[in-house]
Design a protein around this motif. Sequence first.
Motif, mmCIF file in Angstrom:
data_model
loop_
_atom_site.group_PDB
_atom_site.id
_atom_site.type_symbol
_atom_site.label_atom_id
_atom_site.label_comp_id
_atom_site.label_asym_id
_atom_site.label_seq_id
_atom_site.Cartn_x
_atom_site.Cartn_y
_atom_site.Cartn_z
ATOM 1 N N ASN A 382 0.824 -1.205 0.000
ATOM 2 C CA ASN A 382 0.000 0.000 0.000
ATOM 3 C C ASN A 382 0.862 1.261 0.000
ATOM 4 O O ASN A 382 0.654 2.183 -0.795
ATOM 5 C CB ASN A 382 -0.918 -0.010 1.217
ATOM 6 C CG ASN A 382 -1.776 1.242 1.317
ATOM 7 O OD1 ASN A 382 -1.325 2.282 1.796
ATOM 8 N ND2 ASN A 382 -3.010 1.145 0.870
ATOM 9 N N GLY A 383 1.863 1.286 0.885
ATOM 10 C CA GLY A 383 2.728 2.453 0.969
ATOM 11 C C GLY A 383 3.495 2.696 -0.323
ATOM 12 O O GLY A 383 3.638 3.839 -0.769
ATOM 13 N N SER A 384 3.974 1.620 -0.933
ATOM 14 C CA SER A 384 4.756 1.743 -2.167
ATOM 15 C C SER A 384 3.900 2.235 -3.328
ATOM 16 O O SER A 384 4.350 3.053 -4.140
ATOM 17 C CB SER A 384 5.386 0.396 -2.521
ATOM 18 O OG SER A 384 6.276 -0.031 -1.509
ATOM 19 N N TRP A 385 2.665 1.756 -3.411
ATOM 20 C CA TRP A 385 1.793 2.194 -4.493
ATOM 21 C C TRP A 385 1.369 3.649 -4.315
ATOM 22 O O TRP A 385 1.270 4.406 -5.285
ATOM 23 C CB TRP A 385 0.577 1.275 -4.611
ATOM 24 C CG TRP A 385 0.869 0.136 -5.538
ATOM 25 C CD1 TRP A 385 1.278 -1.118 -5.196
ATOM 26 C CD2 TRP A 385 0.815 0.165 -6.968
ATOM 27 N NE1 TRP A 385 1.485 -1.876 -6.324
ATOM 28 C CE2 TRP A 385 1.203 -1.113 -7.423
ATOM 29 C CE3 TRP A 385 0.479 1.130 -7.901
ATOM 30 C CZ2 TRP A 385 1.265 -1.445 -8.776
ATOM 31 C CZ3 TRP A 385 0.535 0.807 -9.253
ATOM 32 C CH2 TRP A 385 0.914 -0.460 -9.683
ATOM 33 N N GLN A 386 1.126 4.053 -3.085
ATOM 34 C CA GLN A 386 0.790 5.465 -2.863
ATOM 35 C C GLN A 386 2.006 6.350 -3.165
ATOM 36 O O GLN A 386 1.862 7.464 -3.676
ATOM 37 C CB GLN A 386 0.296 5.680 -1.439
ATOM 38 C CG GLN A 386 -1.042 5.014 -1.168
ATOM 39 C CD GLN A 386 -1.859 5.732 -0.112
ATOM 40 O OE1 GLN A 386 -1.744 6.932 0.075
ATOM 41 N NE2 GLN A 386 -2.702 4.990 0.579
ATOM 42 N N TRP A 387 3.192 5.857 -2.863
ATOM 43 C CA TRP A 387 4.413 6.592 -3.205
ATOM 44 C C TRP A 387 4.523 6.734 -4.721
ATOM 45 O O TRP A 387 4.818 7.809 -5.239
ATOM 46 C CB TRP A 387 5.619 5.841 -2.644
ATOM 47 C CG TRP A 387 6.946 6.491 -2.907
ATOM 48 C CD1 TRP A 387 7.601 7.396 -2.115
ATOM 49 C CD2 TRP A 387 7.797 6.276 -4.051
ATOM 50 N NE1 TRP A 387 8.801 7.760 -2.693
ATOM 51 C CE2 TRP A 387 8.945 7.094 -3.882
ATOM 52 C CE3 TRP A 387 7.719 5.484 -5.193
ATOM 53 C CZ2 TRP A 387 9.996 7.132 -4.801
ATOM 54 C CZ3 TRP A 387 8.747 5.530 -6.121
ATOM 55 C CH2 TRP A 387 9.876 6.345 -5.916
ATOM 56 N N ALA A 388 4.282 5.638 -5.437
ATOM 57 C CA ALA A 388 4.381 5.665 -6.894
ATOM 58 C C ALA A 388 3.351 6.606 -7.503
ATOM 59 O O ALA A 388 3.612 7.278 -8.512
ATOM 60 C CB ALA A 388 4.205 4.257 -7.461
ATOM 61 N N ALA A 389 2.171 6.651 -6.890
ATOM 62 C CA ALA A 389 1.100 7.506 -7.393
ATOM 63 C C ALA A 389 1.241 8.945 -6.913
ATOM 64 O O ALA A 389 0.461 9.814 -7.332
ATOM 65 C CB ALA A 389 -0.257 6.950 -6.961
ATOM 66 N N SER A 390 2.226 9.202 -6.047
ATOM 67 C CA SER A 390 2.488 10.545 -5.514
ATOM 68 C C SER A 390 1.297 11.111 -4.750
ATOM 69 O O SER A 390 1.058 12.310 -4.749
ATOM 70 C CB SER A 390 2.887 11.507 -6.640
ATOM 71 O OG SER A 390 4.041 11.041 -7.292
ATOM 72 N N ILE A 391 0.560 10.231 -4.085
ATOM 73 C CA ILE A 391 -0.585 10.693 -3.299
ATOM 74 C C ILE A 391 -0.521 10.136 -1.872
ATOM 75 O O ILE A 391 -1.508 10.180 -1.139
ATOM 76 C CB ILE A 391 -1.919 10.300 -3.973
ATOM 77 C CG1 ILE A 391 -1.935 8.838 -4.467
ATOM 78 C CG2 ILE A 391 -2.181 11.192 -5.170
ATOM 79 C CD1 ILE A 391 -2.198 7.814 -3.437
ATOM 80 N N GLY A 392 0.660 9.637 -1.472
ATOM 81 C CA GLY A 392 0.814 9.086 -0.141
ATOM 82 C C GLY A 392 1.735 9.925 0.710
ATOM 83 O O GLY A 392 1.810 11.151 0.574
ATOM 84 N N ALA A 393 2.454 9.270 1.604
ATOM 85 C CA ALA A 393 3.405 9.949 2.479
ATOM 86 C C ALA A 393 4.713 10.125 1.718
ATOM 87 O O ALA A 393 5.515 9.212 1.628
ATOM 88 C CB ALA A 393 3.627 9.137 3.754
ATOM 89 N N ASP A 394 4.906 11.293 1.155
ATOM 90 C CA ASP A 394 6.059 11.503 0.288
ATOM 91 C C ASP A 394 6.439 12.973 0.306
ATOM 92 O O ASP A 394 5.579 13.849 0.171
ATOM 93 C CB ASP A 394 5.709 11.075 -1.144
ATOM 94 C CG ASP A 394 6.910 11.055 -2.071
ATOM 95 O OD1 ASP A 394 8.021 11.314 -1.590
ATOM 96 O OD2 ASP A 394 6.721 10.772 -3.259
#
Length: 481
Positions: A382-394
């Motif tokens: 989950n964290g990695s996909w949100q990072w890839a989508a630039s909509i997570g904790a980044d």
Amino acid sequence: MKKNLIWFRNDLRVHDNTALYKACTFSTEQIIALFIATPQQWYNRNISEKKISFLNQNLISLKNELYNLNILLYYYESTTFKKSVNDLVVFCQQHKINNVFYNYQYDSDEHVRDVVATKKLSEQGVITHGFHDHILVSSQDILTQKNMPYKKFFSFKKKIINILKKKIPICFPVPKKRAHPLSFHSIDLNIKNYKSNFDLNLFPIGERKAIIRLKAFLKKKLSDYALKRNFPILNHTSMLSPYLSIGVLSSRYCFKMIFQIHKNIFNTISTCSWINEIMWREFYYHLLIGYPLLNQCQSLTPWEKNIPWKNNTNYFHAWKQGQTGFPIIDAGMRQLKKIGWMHNRLRMITSSFLVKNLLIDWRKGEKYFISQLIDGDKAINNGSWQWAASIGADSTPYIRIFNPIRQSKIFDSSGSFIKKFIPELNNVPCAYIHNPYEWANIKNITLQYPKPIVNFSDTKKKALLIFNQTRLKYLDKENKN
């Protein structure tokens, strides 16, 4: 004589297992162990067959390790977590259990299960003992000045590294063999639908094999890990993620081994690079604990809900099958499909392409990865996909978009990895392997390989426009309110 039960879940090991060690503290107490499988729950979560098979085989290995300690491992099969609680209570009644020891899990369903189990067991007079075991440091010890979980990795990393420099987490030894010999032979676990569908040479079974792999990696590969880890053909990563995902290894034990083998681990590039990967794993778990909305596949970025995903079915199918016409993307996706594992650099490239260039909802990619990965882990996936989508904790702006051709030229310059998984490109010269239709057009040759399904430059511009407009509209609306 008191009787203690160790309730195994994602901690299938005897080294550095907090619940196991604590349960065995007093030599006079009888110890038994239990694992409750929940196939229907796994199915609902799209857990891959490879991971289930890997877990089953490691359960058998754990059973043998425990038997050597005079501890029997029992195996139950329930359908869901809710049913598993009832089976646990009945098991404790049948075996006259006084104490249940277990290590925490951090997904919301598991947390609810444990709360219900604690309540029901308490009503039966059974005392439960839970422990933080899957993470290096308790989430309560890493909070911002506002007493909130960190959303930025580098701030989180700085805090946890300072903690670890002062005090390395304790690793619990394997408990001593129980004084009371077993009265009967080892139990047949009788695992239903048991089959092996992954490469045992790539992922050998058992805690002992995992420890051998860890030590070999630290002694032979770590010194130049920072230089070689991003090149998929070199096989220079640890490939320990499947063992960490089901707890055959603990991250604490990894730290212990790196301290034993290397000195000044926080001051060398390669050791810091590998520690950084462990920190990302830790970070994603702390996010899952601190922000329960992540358990519902929601984003930490509120405007993400307004992104107009295209979700083109044909594009999504081509991506899953490794037929996008971008060789490095397709090689990575075929590696995933074949062995249930993908090199981390390729995970970043393929996920970026799905979300930013095909404009397909990141949740679809997250779900597909879990359905294929032998090392599938909700928090990390989950964290990695949100990072890839630039909509997570980044902390990086949302504009990060990987260029697959440029990435291919940098990290697979000879095309060796591409040709390993895309044999239909074997005759393409290395100079053209990253964009084979450039060569095919020059030579007037028909390739048995698809043309690119999208134009990278065009889709990049479109994604940037859509993301930017969505974000600005949301901020404008918030400011008016």
